[in-house]
Write a protein that holds these residues in place. Structure first.
Motif, short mmCIF file in Angstrom:
data_model
loop_
_atom_site.label_atom_id
_atom_site.label_comp_id
_atom_site.label_asym_id
_atom_site.label_seq_id
_atom_site.Cartn_x
_atom_site.Cartn_y
_atom_site.Cartn_z
N GLY A 15 -37.90 21.86 13.09
CA GLY A 15 -38.11 23.04 12.24
C GLY A 15 -37.07 23.31 11.18
O GLY A 15 -37.18 24.27 10.44
N LYS A 16 -36.02 22.50 11.13
CA LYS A 16 -35.03 22.61 10.05
C LYS A 16 -34.87 21.24 9.42
O LYS A 16 -35.29 20.23 9.97
CB LYS A 16 -33.69 23.10 10.60
CG LYS A 16 -33.69 24.56 11.00
CD LYS A 16 -32.28 25.14 11.15
CE LYS A 16 -31.79 25.04 12.57
NZ LYS A 16 -30.60 25.88 12.86
N GLU A 17 -34.22 21.19 8.24
CA GLU A 17 -33.97 19.90 7.60
C GLU A 17 -33.07 19.05 8.49
O GLU A 17 -32.00 19.52 8.89
CB GLU A 17 -33.25 20.03 6.24
CG GLU A 17 -33.44 21.26 5.45
CD GLU A 17 -32.59 22.43 5.94
OE1 GLU A 17 -33.10 23.15 6.84
OE2 GLU A 17 -31.48 22.62 5.46
N ILE A 18 -33.47 17.82 8.78
CA ILE A 18 -32.61 16.92 9.57
C ILE A 18 -31.39 16.53 8.72
O ILE A 18 -31.51 16.21 7.54
CB ILE A 18 -33.40 15.66 10.01
CG1 ILE A 18 -34.55 16.08 10.93
CG2 ILE A 18 -32.47 14.66 10.73
CD1 ILE A 18 -34.15 16.88 12.15
N GLY A 19 -30.22 16.62 9.33
CA GLY A 19 -28.98 16.36 8.58
C GLY A 19 -28.52 17.58 7.80
O GLY A 19 -27.52 17.52 7.08
N GLY A 20 -29.23 18.68 7.94
CA GLY A 20 -28.89 19.91 7.21
C GLY A 20 -27.46 20.37 7.49
O GLY A 20 -26.80 20.90 6.60
N ASN B 137 -30.06 18.46 15.16
CA ASN B 137 -29.99 18.60 13.70
C ASN B 137 -29.76 17.23 13.05
O ASN B 137 -30.13 17.02 11.89
CB ASN B 137 -28.85 19.57 13.33
CG ASN B 137 -28.87 19.92 11.86
OD1 ASN B 137 -28.49 19.11 11.03
ND2 ASN B 137 -29.35 21.12 11.55
N LEU B 138 -29.19 16.31 13.80
CA LEU B 138 -28.89 14.99 13.25
C LEU B 138 -29.93 13.94 13.60
O LEU B 138 -30.21 13.04 12.80
CB LEU B 138 -27.52 14.51 13.75
CG LEU B 138 -26.34 15.38 13.35
CD1 LEU B 138 -25.08 14.89 14.04
CD2 LEU B 138 -26.16 15.39 11.84
N ILE B 139 -30.49 14.03 14.80
CA ILE B 139 -31.38 12.94 15.23
C ILE B 139 -32.75 13.45 15.67
O ILE B 139 -33.52 12.70 16.27
CB ILE B 139 -30.74 12.10 16.37
CG1 ILE B 139 -30.43 12.99 17.59
CG2 ILE B 139 -29.47 11.39 15.90
CD1 ILE B 139 -30.10 12.20 18.84
N GLY B 140 -33.04 14.74 15.41
CA GLY B 140 -34.34 15.28 15.80
C GLY B 140 -35.44 14.87 14.83
O GLY B 140 -35.20 14.18 13.84
N GLN B 141 -36.65 15.31 15.14
CA GLN B 141 -37.76 15.09 14.22
C GLN B 141 -37.99 16.39 13.46
O GLN B 141 -38.19 17.44 14.09
CB GLN B 141 -39.05 14.81 15.00
CG GLN B 141 -39.16 13.42 15.56
CD GLN B 141 -40.46 13.34 16.35
OE1 GLN B 141 -40.46 13.58 17.54
NE2 GLN B 141 -41.57 13.07 15.67
#
Lengths: 347, 347
Positions: free
Chosen positions: B238-243, B229-233
């Protein structure tokens, strides 16, 4: 006037209430989880009429079995009612439930959704536990009735919510009937009666007779509820009077009014009814109520409820004339009295 | 690197997907109810990894039964996931789910709550249908596993939601562990494995071995999810990064950061994290992310996930060394590979 019914409801109330308190969890090593348990206990122990469990227990007795045999199933109906109401109150943005603020008003929407889900799980847990006393086959038949019922309720709920979502005001009496049968009649009357009779030992054709009886009785129940919402006494009724107008609820009364009033009034009505609850003024709500009274919409609905209840009464007497043991006769007279209560009640 | 796992997941995906499409209703005389059916079909057919059903099917094969026998139970796990996610997305005010707007973002909260409830009912319907092929006793054992699981999940969910509600930021690693075990480990790993093994014919002590294995693996899964969630693409994940930072989610990474940073930074963090999502600026989210990186909190979490996954790996090999038929050996090597996938995956 309906003392028999009231006595039976009171007896049910304490039996069902005790069983719920006994069944739902209270203790946990985490204080926060204990708070969750208290939240789950809230709606099921608010003083409701417990009509659904009463119908279930009564029908079990009508077929000659002890009410005890149907108690856990009756409690599951009450748990169904609880999770549905918690979610329904969020969906309708309601304020009061049985005279007390709705769960989401106290704890916020996220926690309240989750409490509803918790009670939903507890409902199935209770039904699965039936197996210990009722055996596999009957337990599965009961589970199937609940599956059928739940599917109907969420579909009926979707229809009603989509009217609100689409700001649609062109429902016919038939649309109302369909929604009301799915959403109210099955879960307030048809399934509770079928379940009690099933556990009592009724045959399939006897169970199916409850579809028509319960349809009439269930819609009568809903209409009376909508009438009380407009002309009841808040301290007896337990919800805000006129709350349905504020929420924009499509009732038979409103549908009658739309049919009866002038086109100008109708356009005016749509403007008022379509506003979100917080934007509606007291005067606007009063104006809608006055129109309903002046066009006889409330009287019309009351008549309709009465005639449906009479049909249910006749259907019940005709279909089950063959049940004539002393205990069946007592149970049947309580049922008759319950029908009167359902349409003459003030809460 | 984990081709075995990917192949198995792909196979599961199409089997489970087909069964869902075949099981959920599509046709109704009312166009509005058909719309409801389409909404119910949405989450269960969004391209998820289907790790839960895969674990269930794989364990069924490990004990020597055909995966087919566990298919409906595996699908029920996917339906559980769907209703939980729909409600969870509302509770967390999420925006995207698997790259597409969350259900409530498209249809509003009232209709979305009801769709979640509809899928919840369908989950039990699927489980009850097991009786036709698995018989009463096994079906009841499966139902009991689901009851136990559901109770845990709603309790874990309550704990996490109450942290948000109370604006509490003083969680210890142990608090995180407890919430995560209840909310993630049981439903992502322990129960799926137990169910598959149960249907495959495992004994009670074998089922219980999955508690420790699944606890380690489940928490590792959750940590990796929080890392991505923090460092993915975004397009892969598939979710907002940093969400999670926007939502104020309590992750192991955040808990490590709170422990590692200075008191002044900690107070600053609470100020930012405690704001509602819409009040957080991009700079603030970036600032939190930078702190996490500079204090090595993400590396710490990744190490922790790796070590938990290694423990799960060892536990699995030790406990089930006696399963050595050719088909069990194949299934076990897929499981080992799945563990690697779970902590090295990018989505």
């Amino acid at each position: 006037m309906f003392q028999l019914a009231l006595d039976y409801l009171q007896e049910t109330q304490s039996q069902v209430g005790d069983r719920i308190i006994n069944f739902l969890p209270t203790n946990h090593s985490s204080a926060e989880v204990e708070k969750f348990y208290r939240m789950m206990m809230d709606y099921p122990t608010r003083a409701g009429k417990r009509i659904r469990p009463a119908l279930c227990l009564l029908m079990c007795e009508t077929w000659g079995a002890k009410a005890e045999k149907a108690l856990d199933t009756a409690v599951a109906l009450e748990l169904l009612q609880s999770w549905l109401l918690i979610h329904d109150d969020i969906e309708d943005e309601s304020i009061l439930r049985r005279g007390v603020p709705c769960l989401h008003q106290t704890y916020g929407i996220p926690l309240a959704i989750n409490v509803g889900d918790g009670l939903h799980c507890k409902m199935w847990e209770m039904l699965i536990q039936n197996q210990r006393t009722l055996g596999y086959e009957l337990t599965f038949q009961i589970l199937s009735e609940f599956i059928d019922l739940s599917n109907r309720v969420v579909e009926g709920q979707h229809i009603e919510l989509s009217w609100v979502e689409n700001n649609a005001w062109d429902q016919t009496e038939q649309d109302y009937w369909q929604m009301c049968v799915q959403k109210t009649a099955w879960y307030t009357c048809i399934t509770p009666c079928r379940l009690g009779a099933l556990i009592g030992g009724a045959k399939t054709n006897e169970l199916d007779a409850f579809i028509e009886i319960g349809m009439n009785l269930g819609v009568a129940f809903q209409i009376q509820d909508d009438v009380l919402n407009l002309i009841g006494q808040e301290d007896v009724y337990g919800k805000e009077i006129g709350g349905d107008i504020e929420e924009g609820k499509r009732t038979l009364i409103l549908i009658h009014l739309f049919d009866a009033c002038t086109q100008a009034q109708s356009q005016d009505l749509i403007k008022i009814m379509g506003k979100p609850r917080e934007a509606k003024t007291k005067n606007e709500v009063q104006h809608v109520l006055d129109l309903m009274k002046s066009y006889g919409s409330i009287d019309y609905a009351q008549q309709r409820a009465k005639s449906l209840a009479d049909q249910a009464q006749r259907g019940f007497q005709e279909h089950f004339a063959h049940l004539d043991s002393p205990s069946a006769l007592i149970a049947k007279s309580i049922f008759s009295n319950l029908i009167r209560f359902i349409i003459e009640r003030q809460h």
